[in-house]
Design a protein around this motif. Structure first.
Motif, mmCIF file in Angstrom:
data_model
loop_
_atom_site.group_PDB
_atom_site.id
_atom_site.type_symbol
_atom_site.label_atom_id
_atom_site.label_comp_id
_atom_site.label_asym_id
_atom_site.label_seq_id
_atom_site.Cartn_x
_atom_site.Cartn_y
_atom_site.Cartn_z
ATOM 1 N N ARG A 46 0.822 -1.212 0.000
ATOM 2 C CA ARG A 46 0.000 0.000 0.000
ATOM 3 C C ARG A 46 0.857 1.263 0.000
ATOM 4 O O ARG A 46 0.647 2.173 -0.804
ATOM 5 C CB ARG A 46 -0.914 -0.040 1.231
ATOM 6 N N HIS A 47 1.842 1.305 0.878
ATOM 7 C CA HIS A 47 2.661 2.510 0.997
ATOM 8 C C HIS A 47 3.649 2.643 -0.150
ATOM 9 O O HIS A 47 3.961 3.757 -0.583
ATOM 10 C CB HIS A 47 3.374 2.519 2.343
ATOM 11 N N LEU A 48 4.143 1.538 -0.664
ATOM 12 C CA LEU A 48 5.075 1.604 -1.783
ATOM 13 C C LEU A 48 4.385 2.142 -3.029
ATOM 14 O O LEU A 48 4.933 2.991 -3.746
ATOM 15 C CB LEU A 48 5.663 0.217 -2.050
ATOM 16 N N ALA A 49 3.167 1.663 -3.294
ATOM 17 C CA ALA A 49 2.425 2.163 -4.451
ATOM 18 C C ALA A 49 2.105 3.641 -4.298
ATOM 19 O O ALA A 49 2.277 4.429 -5.236
ATOM 20 C CB ALA A 49 1.142 1.358 -4.627
ATOM 21 N N ARG A 50 1.677 4.028 -3.111
ATOM 22 C CA ARG A 50 1.324 5.427 -2.882
ATOM 23 C C ARG A 50 2.545 6.339 -2.964
ATOM 24 O O ARG A 50 2.519 7.384 -3.618
ATOM 25 C CB ARG A 50 0.668 5.561 -1.507
ATOM 26 N N ASP A 51 3.625 5.940 -2.300
ATOM 27 C CA ASP A 51 4.778 6.823 -2.200
ATOM 28 C C ASP A 51 5.612 6.879 -3.470
ATOM 29 O O ASP A 51 6.417 7.788 -3.643
ATOM 30 C CB ASP A 51 5.672 6.392 -1.032
ATOM 31 N N SER A 52 5.440 5.893 -4.361
ATOM 32 C CA SER A 52 6.202 5.924 -5.615
ATOM 33 C C SER A 52 5.541 6.804 -6.665
ATOM 34 O O SER A 52 6.108 7.016 -7.740
ATOM 35 C CB SER A 52 6.358 4.506 -6.169
#
Length: 420
Positions: A46-52
């Motif tokens: 979740r955070h990797l997709a959002r933060d990338s």
């Protein structure tokens, strides 16, 4: 301070890195595959997709379309929480995450590909393994996963096993005996078996007040032992007996077909039994070849990168974590470090020093909550403890109730952070 859902999410968001630059977005999109949709894996996805900012393709592979949390499941056993409150879907996990409900069966690290049970193959530039635990077969003489988990459930992977255990406990005769066979270290959630006993004792006080509980334990001691033993005397006096290795707790055999235990040569008939076996990393970690002789996956303390393959990260219960316990809180904390490390690898973002935190709450009786935890940092050898705290033995009722309420706020916050 009470940890609310708003505070938890705000703190988590503040810890996230900045979005990728326009120059990075112009590059070819790289692919990250995450195996395991729990506190570690789903948080990473979740955070990797959002933060990338759309620069990475992120695929989450999770067998179950509805994830049932093991954390807080003991409260369901005690009748203090609904089963439905433990269930979480992936519909709100966020844009940029492709969720595949299948089981990863193999990893080809040379070709950087994952094979799924349904036949699909997924290529990756970075692989994240967060499969939780599996059990050591024959760790408890007389017990094996198939078929004995249907007779003496482990209930240490939440779901139907949790419901089965509760139904067995509720069906016990008045004055009957419940036994819990505790696991050796290391294992998921060190206070978990003892909170479970406390919650089943809470249920018995209401429905079966003359019932007895036996804990058969191979360990010399256990997490929060003084807090638990004080509570057992206060709330459940005479109901719970702990049998450690001095009295045969390390010499137990089970006979599921006759619902018997053999403890140091003595046969004990019981009415229900919860066997929690010794544990190892989820089997896909071993299949990927990133575990060692311990059965767990050695990782670099500063990044959770596998010490065996630099393109693979392992976090949560499957990793050799140094001083950190295997818990949902620890896995969620580790996820932030993994996200930063992968973004530094693939997007060139700046990598800051790793820091970790963990808190484990336990409910001793209704409104009587305790906690322990600490802060951790990466050293060359391991993830090392730098600060530790634990509830004191003689806290007043108001503080214990506030600690319990804090745990509810934590659960709401962490599940929002994991699943959206």
């Amino acid at each position: 301070m009470i940890l609310t859902r708003r505070l938890f999410i705000g703190t988590s968001l503040a810890a996230s890195s900045a979005l990728a630059s326009p120059a990075v977005l112009a590059q070819a999109r790289l692919h990250v595959v995450v195996i395991g949709g729990g506190a570690g894996g789903a948080t990473v996805a979740r955070h990797l997709a959002r933060d990338s900012g759309g620069a990475l393709d992120v695929t989450l592979v999770e067998t179950n379309p509805v994830y049932t949390t093991c954390f807080m499941s003991n409260l369901y056993l005690g009748g203090l929480r609904s089963y439905e409150s433990l269930e979480h879907g992936y519909g709100a996990i966020g844009a940029g995450v492709t969720v595949i409900h299948d089981t990863a069966t193999a990893v080809d690290r040379e070709r950087k590909s994952v094979t799924l049970a349904g036949g699909q193959s997924l290529a990756y530039d970075r692989l994240v393994l967060a499969p939780g635990i599996d059990f050591v077969e024959d760790a408890v003489p007389g017990w094996s996963l198939e078929p004995h988990a249907g007779i003496m459930p482990h209930a240490y992977k939440a779901g139907p096993q949790t419901q089965l255990l509760k139904s067995m406990v509720e069906a016990m005769p008045q004055g009957g005996t419940f036994a819990l066979v505790a696991p050796p270290d290391p294992y998921r959630c060190p206070p978990g078996p003892y909170e479970r006993v406390s919650m089943i004792a809470t249920l018995f006080k209401r429905t079966n007040p003359t019932a007895k509980i036996l804990i058969i334990d191979p360990k010399e001691g256990f997490s929060k032992q003084t807090l638990f033993e004080n509570a057992w005397l206060k709330y459940y006096d005479g109901m719970i007996d702990w049998i450690g290795p001095d009295f045969g707790g390390d010499l137990v055999e089970v006979r599921p077909e006759t619902m018997e235990l053999v403890i140091d040569g003595e046969v004990q008939k019981v009415d229900a039994c919860n066997v929690i076996p010794a544990q190892v990393a989820g089997r896909i970690a071993a299949a990927a070849g990133v575990t060692d002789d311990s059965g767990w996956a050695p990782v670099a303390p500063e990044s959770l990168r596998s010490k065996i393959d630099e393109a693979v990260f392992v976090l949560g219960d499957s990793a050799l974590q140094g001083d950190m316990p295997k818990s949902a809180s620890a896995a969620n904390s580790q996820a932030a470090v993994v996200v930063r490390a992968i973004r530094a690898d693939l997007l060139g973002t700046k990598l800051r020093n790793a820091d970790y935190a963990n808190t484990c709450w336990s409910l001793l009786a209704p409104d009587d909550g305790v906690k322990l935890g600490g802060a951790y940092e990466a050293t060359p050898e391991k993830i090392a403890s730098v600060h530790h705290f634990i509830s004191e033995a003689h806290e007043d009722a108001a503080l214990r109730k506030a600690t319990y309420e804090e745990s509810i706020g934590w659960y709401d916050g962490i599940t929002a952070d994991i699943f959206g």
